[in-house]
Design an enzyme around this catalytic site. Structure first.
Site, mmCIF file in Angstrom:
data_model
loop_
_atom_site.group_PDB
_atom_site.id
_atom_site.type_symbol
_atom_site.label_atom_id
_atom_site.label_comp_id
_atom_site.label_asym_id
_atom_site.label_seq_id
_atom_site.Cartn_x
_atom_site.Cartn_y
_atom_site.Cartn_z
ATOM 1 N N ARG A 162 41.742 40.584 69.495
ATOM 2 C CA ARG A 162 41.659 41.953 68.966
ATOM 3 C C ARG A 162 42.699 42.895 69.558
ATOM 4 O O ARG A 162 43.512 43.475 68.862
ATOM 5 C CB ARG A 162 40.236 42.485 69.205
ATOM 6 N N LYS A 163 42.676 43.084 70.876
ATOM 7 C CA LYS A 163 43.618 43.999 71.534
ATOM 8 C C LYS A 163 44.283 43.376 72.748
ATOM 9 O O LYS A 163 45.456 43.605 73.004
ATOM 10 C CB LYS A 163 42.903 45.292 71.961
ATOM 11 N N GLY A 164 43.505 42.636 73.521
ATOM 12 C CA GLY A 164 44.060 41.991 74.709
ATOM 13 C C GLY A 164 44.551 42.976 75.750
ATOM 14 O O GLY A 164 45.603 42.782 76.359
ATOM 15 N N ALA A 194 52.282 35.867 71.128
ATOM 16 C CA ALA A 194 52.435 34.454 70.791
ATOM 17 C C ALA A 194 51.101 33.849 70.386
ATOM 18 O O ALA A 194 51.015 33.069 69.425
ATOM 19 C CB ALA A 194 53.038 33.691 71.975
ATOM 20 N N LYS A 213 34.353 36.258 76.798
ATOM 21 C CA LYS A 213 35.252 37.393 76.596
ATOM 22 C C LYS A 213 35.941 37.843 77.881
ATOM 23 O O LYS A 213 36.183 39.018 78.100
ATOM 24 C CB LYS A 213 34.511 38.582 75.954
ATOM 25 N N SER A 271 34.403 43.857 74.309
ATOM 26 C CA SER A 271 34.961 42.714 73.591
ATOM 27 C C SER A 271 33.848 41.826 73.030
ATOM 28 O O SER A 271 33.945 41.326 71.901
ATOM 29 C CB SER A 271 35.856 41.901 74.532
ATOM 30 N N TRP A 305 43.006 32.641 76.612
ATOM 31 C CA TRP A 305 44.270 32.907 77.308
ATOM 32 C C TRP A 305 44.505 31.848 78.384
ATOM 33 O O TRP A 305 45.592 31.287 78.493
ATOM 34 C CB TRP A 305 44.211 34.302 77.930
ATOM 35 N N TYR A 323 41.391 38.714 84.801
ATOM 36 C CA TYR A 323 42.099 39.087 83.582
ATOM 37 C C TYR A 323 43.127 40.173 83.890
ATOM 38 O O TYR A 323 44.251 40.165 83.367
ATOM 39 C CB TYR A 323 41.055 39.600 82.587
ATOM 40 N N HIS A 350 31.315 28.073 79.529
ATOM 41 C CA HIS A 350 30.805 29.360 80.013
ATOM 42 C C HIS A 350 29.606 29.150 80.931
ATOM 43 O O HIS A 350 28.803 30.064 81.122
ATOM 44 C CB HIS A 350 30.345 30.236 78.838
ATOM 45 N N THR A 369 39.113 33.433 78.271
ATOM 46 C CA THR A 369 38.945 31.982 78.110
ATOM 47 C C THR A 369 40.111 31.350 77.360
ATOM 48 O O THR A 369 40.730 30.394 77.839
ATOM 49 C CB THR A 369 37.637 31.676 77.356
#
Length: 284
Positions: free
Chosen positions: A248-250, A222, A44, A129, A49, A184, A99, A47
């Site tokens: 979910r939200k990013g 996208a 979370k 997340s 992305w 991130y 991971h 990954t």
């Protein structure tokens, strides 16, 4: 019913994805090629992305592969049997995902010219997340409550082990020329600049139009609309789509809508204790 798990060298891994044998092979027998590119994260932390970003960079910005081939086939999870077979059959340069903490990462990597991109994220957002993901992902086992998951996360009693151990283990390699650290939060703040830095690290120089294509096709919107990476293709025995959305939200800072004041204070205390040895300014 509680989810089953595989234990390997003191760390829990989800059944259905991993086995003690597959993890042993990944650590001790996996053949690393000099042009391999490893996408490494704690769960979370961006990954999927990063898979999309790196796939697009390696294909010169052309989104056709991202839109037609599942991300698990483009960037296989070589720690499980199916992913190992996929990885062995991939043409070079391979993009590989895991991971794994540093202590059980493929030993062959450390005698190769292969590269690692390690993406890290505010652990408070990781926790939130991870909680929502665990409610959807059957092999992970649905958490009893947010507070119960919160305590397990702080204690490292979650699948893939302690976030703190994972981060501190990998950060010991900071400065190595073949390992690239990115957060991130950096991706959120400046995706184009991040893509340019990644291109430079990979020796993959793209023109402005290609970089624009990478940025556009790796946007949260996208990815949400791309069935090759949004997990809607996963069978229901692995992912219960009625309990949430994989992408979910990013966003950054969602922990603020979940943590109580007491939880925030407790997290800060544990964070300070466990991260004391790292002289690092993280973007959170």
């Amino acid at each position: 019913m509680a989810a089953q798990y595989v234990q390997y060298k003191g760390i829990k891994f989800p059944c259905g994805y991993n086995s003690a044998e597959s993890l042993q092979i990944a650590e001790n027998e996996f053949h690393v090629r000099d042009d391999d590119i490893f996408n490494v994260t704690y769960p979370k932390s961006g990954t999927v992305w990063m898979i999309e970003i790196l796939s697009l960079i390696l294909n010169g910005g052309d989104p056709s592969l991202n839109q037609s081939v599942l991300n698990s086939l483009r960037a296989p999870w070589f720690t499980c049997q199916l992913g190992l077979e996929t990885a062995q059959n991939l043409l070079s340069p391979r993009l590989l995902t895991c991971h794994l903490p540093i202590q059980i990462f493929p030993k062959a990597f450390f005698h190769s010219k292969a590269k690692v991109i390690y993406t890290l994220r505010d652990p408070r957002d990781v926790l939130v997340s991870y909680f929502h993901f665990s409610k959807m992902c059957i092999p992970f086992g649905e958490p009893k409550s947010f507070n119960h998951f919160f305590e397990n996360f702080l204690n490292g009693d979650v699948l893939f082990g302690s976030w703190f151990d994972h981060i501190t283990g990998w950060m010991k390699l900071k400065g190595k020329s073949n390992i690239f650290f990115i957060s991130y939060e950096q991706l959120h703040q400046d995706l184009r600049g991040s893509v340019e830095h990644l291109c430079h690290f990979l020796g993959k120089e793209l023109d402005e139009a290609a970089i624009t294509s990478v940025v556009q096709n790796a946007s949260f919107e996208a990815m949400q609309n791309n069935s090759m990476c949004n997990s809607t293709m996963l069978p229901k025995e692995f992912m219960d789509q009625t309990k949430g959305t994989f992408l979910r939200k990013g966003i950054c800072g969602d922990w603020k809508t979940h943590f109580t004041v007491a939880q925030s204070e407790r997290f800060d205390k544990v964070y300070q204790e466990k991260m004391r040895g790292l002289k690092e300014n993280f973007p959170w």
